[in-house]
Design a protein around this motif. Sequence first.
Motif, PDB file in Angstrom:
ATOM      1  N   ARG A  62      33.704 -17.414 -13.608  1.00 56.25           N
ATOM      2  CA  ARG A  62      32.938 -18.433 -12.874  1.00 56.25           C
ATOM      3  C   ARG A  62      31.528 -17.954 -12.560  1.00 56.25           C
ATOM      4  N   GLY A  63      31.310 -16.645 -12.681  1.00 58.42           N
ATOM      5  CA  GLY A  63      29.986 -16.111 -12.398  1.00 58.42           C
ATOM      6  C   GLY A  63      29.675 -16.059 -10.921  1.00 58.42           C
ATOM      7  N   GLU A  64      30.661 -15.713 -10.126  1.00 62.05           N
ATOM      8  CA  GLU A  64      30.437 -15.644  -8.687  1.00 62.05           C
ATOM      9  C   GLU A  64      30.610 -14.204  -8.190  1.00 62.05           C
ATOM     10  N   PRO A  65      30.026 -13.881  -7.049  1.00 63.46           N
ATOM     11  CA  PRO A  65      30.131 -12.512  -6.550  1.00 63.46           C
ATOM     12  C   PRO A  65      31.579 -12.114  -6.304  1.00 63.46           C
ATOM     13  N   ARG A  66      31.869 -10.837  -6.563  1.00 71.40           N
ATOM     14  CA  ARG A  66      33.239 -10.370  -6.405  1.00 71.40           C
ATOM     15  C   ARG A  66      33.577 -10.196  -4.927  1.00 71.40           C
ATOM     16  N   VAL A  67      34.670 -10.784  -4.524  1.00 68.33           N
ATOM     17  CA  VAL A  67      35.190 -10.615  -3.165  1.00 68.33           C
ATOM     18  C   VAL A  67      36.540  -9.917  -3.321  1.00 68.33           C
ATOM     19  N   PRO A  68      36.833  -8.902  -2.499  1.00 64.79           N
ATOM     20  CA  PRO A  68      38.132  -8.238  -2.642  1.00 64.79           C
ATOM     21  C   PRO A  68      39.275  -9.249  -2.677  1.00 64.79           C
ATOM     22  N   PRO A  69      40.153  -9.142  -3.689  1.00 65.96           N
ATOM     23  CA  PRO A  69      41.223 -10.131  -3.838  1.00 65.96           C
ATOM     24  C   PRO A  69      42.087 -10.275  -2.581  1.00 65.96           C
ATOM     25  N   GLN A  70      42.312  -9.165  -1.887  1.00 64.13           N
ATOM     26  CA  GLN A  70      43.136  -9.263  -0.679  1.00 64.13           C
ATOM     27  C   GLN A  70      42.506 -10.206   0.341  1.00 64.13           C
TER      28      GLN A  70
ATOM     29  N   GLU B 138      42.548 -19.244  -5.726  1.00 60.98           N
ATOM     30  CA  GLU B 138      41.412 -19.111  -6.656  1.00 60.98           C
ATOM     31  C   GLU B 138      40.479 -20.315  -6.518  1.00 60.98           C
ATOM     32  N   ALA B 139      41.073 -21.507  -6.463  1.00 63.81           N
ATOM     33  CA  ALA B 139      40.237 -22.711  -6.404  1.00 63.81           C
ATOM     34  C   ALA B 139      39.556 -22.860  -5.043  1.00 63.81           C
ATOM     35  N   LEU B 140      40.332 -22.686  -3.984  1.00 66.42           N
ATOM     36  CA  LEU B 140      39.811 -22.985  -2.649  1.00 66.42           C
ATOM     37  C   LEU B 140      38.831 -21.932  -2.141  1.00 66.42           C
ATOM     38  N   THR B 141      38.878 -20.729  -2.708  1.00 67.71           N
ATOM     39  CA  THR B 141      37.960 -19.682  -2.240  1.00 67.71           C
ATOM     40  C   THR B 141      36.849 -19.412  -3.257  1.00 67.71           C
ATOM     41  N   SER B 142      36.790 -20.220  -4.290  1.00 62.93           N
ATOM     42  CA  SER B 142      35.719 -20.019  -5.283  1.00 62.93           C
ATOM     43  C   SER B 142      34.378 -20.418  -4.671  1.00 62.93           C
ATOM     44  N   ALA B 143      33.413 -19.518  -4.769  1.00 59.30           N
ATOM     45  CA  ALA B 143      32.089 -19.818  -4.215  1.00 59.30           C
ATOM     46  C   ALA B 143      31.313 -20.759  -5.115  1.00 59.30           C
ATOM     47  N   ARG B 144      31.705 -20.838  -6.370  1.00 62.65           N
ATOM     48  CA  ARG B 144      30.951 -21.604  -7.362  1.00 62.65           C
ATOM     49  C   ARG B 144      31.468 -23.037  -7.505  1.00 62.65           C
ATOM     50  N   ALA B 145      32.734 -23.244  -7.191  1.00 63.12           N
ATOM     51  CA  ALA B 145      33.339 -24.558  -7.431  1.00 63.12           C
ATOM     52  C   ALA B 145      32.741 -25.596  -6.486  1.00 63.12           C
TER      53      ALA B 145
END
Lengths: 300, 227
Positions: A99-107, A138-145
């Motif tokens: 998605r090309g968004e900044p990496r946020v720790p998965p936890q 994945e969808a609800l925390t995507s910064a790009r969506a």
Amino acid sequence: MITVSELTARAARGPRLTVGPVTLTVEAGTKTALVGKPDAGPPLLLAVLAGALAPRSGSARVGDAPASAGPAVAYVPYDAQLPGFLRVADYLDVAARVRGEPRVPPQERLAVLGVAALADRRIGRLATPEARAVALVEALTSARARVLLLEEPLADVDPRAVGRVQGLVDERARAGVTVVVSTASHADARALGDALVFFHDGKVAGRATRDDAWQPPRTEGAEGPGRARVQLLIRSEGARLLLAELAADPTFDEVWAAGVEVVATGKDPVAMAASVATATRHANVELDLLTFMGGADGET
Amino acid sequence: MRPVLLPVVRVARSRGAWLAAAAWSALVLAAAWRERSHGAVHGAAQALETYASIGVPFVVYALVGAAVAPEELAGSGRPLVRLGASPVRVATATVVIAMAASAALSGLLGGATVAWAHGSADPPLQDDALLTLGVGALAGAAYAAYFLVGSALVARGWGRAALLVLDYAVGTDDGLGALLTPRAHLRNLLGGDAPFDALPSESLVALASLASAGAVLAIWRASRVRV
């Protein structure tokens, strides 16, 4: 904004389900619930909006472009089909890169829906509700969506997550994200959508809003109350629940509610009565008053 | 993890595919061991018949199955395409990884077969092993592309299975149809009957053409399938 114009589509696989023709507009930053059984059209329309299914006719546009998959569109179908060979944390990392968004720790992302414990699990070994929770994370925390297309986001979802989905959907909508939910549950539709669009047999059967001041739903092709022959007045403490049930029933041309009263118009009083009985049973409400009025002469 | 590495991880973590590939490889090596233990003067040539007819097709079939699991070529890329990745890039990564893995394993298996079964009347060991390694690698890539086309055209593994059957049905004779199968050209390059009287150099070009054309067709087809 999402614009659907005279769209028809047919499922590419499985039962030959169809949807349309449908015309619909969803404003940016709003929450819309497409309400209907899985074979009634909402999941197919959602798939078209996600670019997962090509329209047979008409058009579907997300913003200025034809509907298609992309980093700004997050689509979570009922069967999310995540890569089973990856760990959950790796999948969220890969998704962020794509998605090309900044990496946020998965936890951190998983903790938003209360499922941080899944981070190190292999996706292929997750139970279906857990996998669905991961797809929603994945969808609800995507910064790009900027557009969320969610099929049954409150059904078959990890119990740790399901109570948090509604709040997160509200939060994303407040941030300007457009949310479109497909569901067969009227309760879920009311929980997640501000605008409700009811489907029956692949077509829009009615529209309503979540607010108390329900707008008269308009059946596609109907010209208005004057066209109906029979009017039905129902008084019940469960008027809103009844409205949701009746609005999805093609027996009625129009259904609307105000306070504890529901008014429905149609042509066949016997079928209307049967539908009210079914709706009353489904909604589990009691009727205080049920009155039929003849159309032209107003006979009661 | 970089998205392009996903096909590598998918293949590497497919235990079933590796077990199948190991089993078929063991069958080929068992044939080589038998030739060696009998002291056959043309041991390598005879062991390579098993290698070409059974080893390469089934080893590659297993590896391609792992690369496109669980839903064939287009479906295997769906999780990434749905997130916005380019369908062409996703399909290309899968095809390249499947072909590379197939080429490597087929080549190594061919070289090992020759080395183990080598007989006194076979060509010099080093030259024979290196040549078989190269031909085996090319055949592995060609078979992978061949099966990937089947995978891209027909879902649920039926496409791959159909092409495997076709390879056996048509590739074992020396008619015109055999020219379109990897089997006939691999057999020709390993010293067997030539399909339609093709020269070994022509079979070499044919295998390379099957590999490249198959890869392009598979990528093109997979990238057109919706998410």
